[in-house]
Design a protein around this motif. Structure first.
Motif, mmCIF file in Angstrom:
data_model
loop_
_atom_site.group_PDB
_atom_site.id
_atom_site.type_symbol
_atom_site.label_atom_id
_atom_site.label_comp_id
_atom_site.label_asym_id
_atom_site.label_seq_id
_atom_site.Cartn_x
_atom_site.Cartn_y
_atom_site.Cartn_z
ATOM 1 N N PRO A 70 0.818 -1.210 0.000
ATOM 2 C CA PRO A 70 0.000 0.000 0.000
ATOM 3 C C PRO A 70 0.859 1.270 0.000
ATOM 4 N N PHE A 71 0.345 2.313 -0.644
ATOM 5 C CA PHE A 71 1.046 3.583 -0.675
ATOM 6 C C PHE A 71 1.350 4.064 0.750
ATOM 7 N N GLY A 72 2.537 4.567 0.942
ATOM 8 C CA GLY A 72 2.942 5.072 2.257
ATOM 9 C C GLY A 72 3.598 4.025 3.137
ATOM 10 N N MET A 73 3.615 2.777 2.691
ATOM 11 C CA MET A 73 4.178 1.685 3.475
ATOM 12 C C MET A 73 5.469 1.185 2.837
ATOM 13 N N THR A 74 6.339 0.597 3.658
ATOM 14 C CA THR A 74 7.545 -0.068 3.185
ATOM 15 C C THR A 74 7.548 -1.460 3.793
#
Length: 73
Positions: A63-67
Motif C-alpha cells: 500500500p502507498f505510504g508503506m515499506t
C-alpha cells in the motif's frame, strides 16, 4: 566495495561493509519515495537477495505510504 544501480523506479544496493549497508538502504528508500510521491498508489518493497544485496522498488502489492521487507534467500 559498494554498488548502487538504478533502473526506472528500483535501486539495487550491494555492499561489503555492514556500516554502510543501513545508510545505503535508507538512501535508496528515500530516493524511491521521492520519485513515487506524485502517483500515490504503490508502496516500497525492499527485497533481500543475499546478506549484502538488496533491491528497493515500488510495488503494487504494498500500500502507498508503506515499506515492506521480503527475503528471497
Amino acid at each position: 566495495m559498494e554498488t548502487l544501480t538504478e533502473h526506472n523506479l528500483s535501486i539495487t544496493v550491494v555492499v561489503t561493509d555492514r556500516e554502510r549497508l543501513d545508510n545505503q538502504l535508507d538512501a535508496a528508500v528515500r530516493a524511491i519515495r521521492e520519485r513515487s510521491t506524485g502517483e500515490r498508489r504503490r508502496g516500497i518493497l525492499v527485497t533481500r537477495y543475499a546478506a549484502n544485496e538488496f533491491k528497493v522498488a515500488l510495488s503494487d502489492s504494498v500500500p502507498f505510504g508503506m515499506t515492506h521487507e521480503n527475503h528471497s534467500w
